[in-house]
Write an enzyme that holds these catalytic residues in place. Sequence first.
Site, short mmCIF file in Angstrom:
data_model
loop_
_atom_site.label_atom_id
_atom_site.label_comp_id
_atom_site.label_asym_id
_atom_site.label_seq_id
_atom_site.Cartn_x
_atom_site.Cartn_y
_atom_site.Cartn_z
N ASP A 57 53.51 37.09 32.81
CA ASP A 57 53.45 38.13 31.78
C ASP A 57 54.63 37.96 30.83
OD1 ASP A 57 53.21 40.50 30.39
OD2 ASP A 57 54.22 41.67 31.95
N ASP A 61 53.98 44.17 30.15
CA ASP A 61 53.01 45.24 30.49
C ASP A 61 52.51 45.11 31.93
OD1 ASP A 61 51.31 43.09 30.38
OD2 ASP A 61 49.94 43.96 28.91
N ASP A 134 35.18 30.66 31.77
CA ASP A 134 34.29 31.21 32.79
C ASP A 134 33.15 31.92 32.06
OD1 ASP A 134 33.37 32.36 35.21
OD2 ASP A 134 35.43 32.52 35.95
N ASP A 236 29.44 31.60 36.27
CA ASP A 236 29.55 32.62 37.31
C ASP A 236 28.18 33.03 37.88
OD1 ASP A 236 31.43 34.80 38.43
OD2 ASP A 236 29.82 36.01 37.57
N GLU A 292 28.91 28.39 39.88
CA GLU A 292 29.19 29.11 41.13
C GLU A 292 27.85 29.42 41.76
OE1 GLU A 292 31.35 33.11 42.87
OE2 GLU A 292 29.95 33.22 41.21
N HIS A 365 39.74 33.06 43.52
CA HIS A 365 40.13 34.47 43.36
C HIS A 365 39.28 35.44 44.18
CE1 HIS A 365 36.76 33.70 40.83
NE2 HIS A 365 36.57 34.99 40.67
N ASP A 366 38.26 34.93 44.88
CA ASP A 366 37.39 35.80 45.69
C ASP A 366 37.62 35.61 47.18
OD1 ASP A 366 36.04 36.73 43.42
OD2 ASP A 366 34.58 35.09 43.51
C1 GLC Z 1 31.66 35.89 40.93
C2 GLC Z 1 33.13 36.02 40.64
C3 GLC Z 1 33.63 37.32 41.19
C4 GLC Z 1 32.90 38.43 40.49
C5 GLC Z 1 31.39 38.27 40.61
C6 GLC Z 1 30.69 39.13 39.62
O1 GLC Z 1 31.39 35.82 42.26
O2 GLC Z 1 33.80 34.91 41.17
O3 GLC Z 1 35.01 37.48 41.07
O4 GLC Z 1 33.27 39.66 41.06
O5 GLC Z 1 30.98 36.95 40.31
O6 GLC Z 1 30.83 38.62 38.34
#
Ligand code: GLC
Length: 588
Positions: A57, A61, A134, A236, A292, A365-366
């Site tokens: 950052d 913020d 993304d 995604d 994904e 990140h998931d």
């Molecule tokens: C994918 C993303 C995740 C998000 C979901 C809905 O799985 O990686 O972080 O919450 O899609 O967009």
Amino acid sequence: MMKRFWEKWRKGWGAALACAGVLLAGPAVSAETHESPEMRWWQTAPVYQIYPRSFADTTGDGIWDIPGITRHLDHIRRLGAKAIWLTPVYPSPMVDNGYDIADYTAIDPVYGTMADFDRLVAAAKDRDIRIVMDLVFNHSSDRNAWFLESRQSRTNPKADWYIWRDAKPDGSAPTNWRSIFGGSAWTWCEERGQYYLHTFSPQQPDLNWENPAVRRALYDAARFWLDKGVGGFRIDAIPYIKNPAFRDGTPDGADGLVSIHTMTANTPGILDFLHEFKAEVFAGRDIFTVGEANGVHPEDLPQWVGENGVFDMVFEFSHMGLALKDGEIWCHPTPWKLTELKAALTATQEATKENGWCPVFFENHDQPRSVNHFFPPGADREKAAKAMATVLLTLRGTPFIYEGQELGYSNVAWPSIDDYNDISSHGQYKIALEEGFSPEKAMTFVHFFSRDNARTPMQWDNGRNAGFTTGKPWLPVHKDYARQNTAVEERDRGSILAWYRQLAGLRQRHRALTEGSCEMLLPSDEQVFAFARTRGQDRLLTVVNFSLEEAPLPESLTAGKKLVMGSEGPGERTRLRPLEARIYEAIE
Ligand code: GLC
């Protein structure tokens, strides 16, 4: 020239100085890289993933911003990465931290401006790094102008841009599907007197891909970013875009609902849409695409990647979901074995061996942090992180390094569900209580699976807020930041970061690691993960002990080979210490 020097060094003084793996590995990332006419740029170098809110950052913020990345580009370059996957930075109400997009062709002011973005693309390009966006095209935000219009009536120009259905005769939702974040996948809309579908939260309505106007609008949005010079896309939640038959399924939880994933993922006909998407947007460009694709299995890969496929790579999740055999519900975790992890990765490798390519990933990140996810409780964090890195950077495929993984970050365990920001953690906690678990037990699931484990701010130094922000960070900084941060690891030649850089350097010097074949070894061994990479005379062997006990190594495996990297320094050829990782090279 440099390469020959290191060859000699390794064979001579390097071997003599073999007291630690780092000394054996030669230089970390250098400007010297191999380029092969058969390989594309995104196949030979790692991709670094940045999570929107947690990198650096510059405004105080408490939330990451784009200039924060520009400032730290050299950290990424030194890992050998040639692309940065930026999770969504578009304007968003942030119900799902950007995965709910209100405008597909702008930057959220919280992250900066379009000029900041353009500067980032240019500064990254100067370092031979490309920015990968993304694309969240399965759904938008409910604040997106398209949805605001669509919800107004059954006859407006965008009436058919989302998935609207009438209630069942008794007024209930059209089907008994549970959204991925918990609760019904349908939400009632007064204005239309209809329900709309949302695979994720009610604030993330699913777009109707059956409507050609929707597809055209999405393709235009993707082309907007291509015109800005981005190097590719991560796409995604793509397996959910095709409308399935709208029928009830057999309930699989105490809420009487069935996981939407089991009813809609990878519905037949989806590939027609994706071929169109490819032809309209990606074909003939010097970019890469990675979908994904939870719900796409190794046996489906030949249709999804490679010459006749739709993407360059897909994230296939069978190795990530070993603890969740019952589907998406966290409170039904299942124990798993190393042989299952190896089998899952082998299946992906096999499916993409002749045709196609795969990403290699153990974090994003998931997901929980890999040192907690793939190693027994009590595993030494540093050793586990080096073990994971060794597999990540030597297996066949494009390695995806998730921010903080290169510093060995571990999970957090905050006391109350109210400490968590992640929408999915709240949904899963509620499911666990509905299923009869105590709040304490439900918190143990949150501690393991919560996506916030991977979302705490980056730790740059041991100053205030780990150097992430001068303000109040949007999520608390990990409690161990004073020991685990970039500044500390930079100074330590035996650190996890140093190990990553050594591995990145090794990849640059050995074509076997980027282009070579991959042969999985010891498939039924429950302790050791072993595989061989071969390209002509260039032959490397990776052996990693995933257990907390010593592990025997068959003598035949290392015969005729010399150690090039060892996380614990040299040791007995016939055994590996707990969590030890070694790489051997065949001697001609
Ligand atoms: C994918 C993303 C995740 C998000 C979901 C809905 O799985 O990686 O972080 O919450 O899609 O967009």
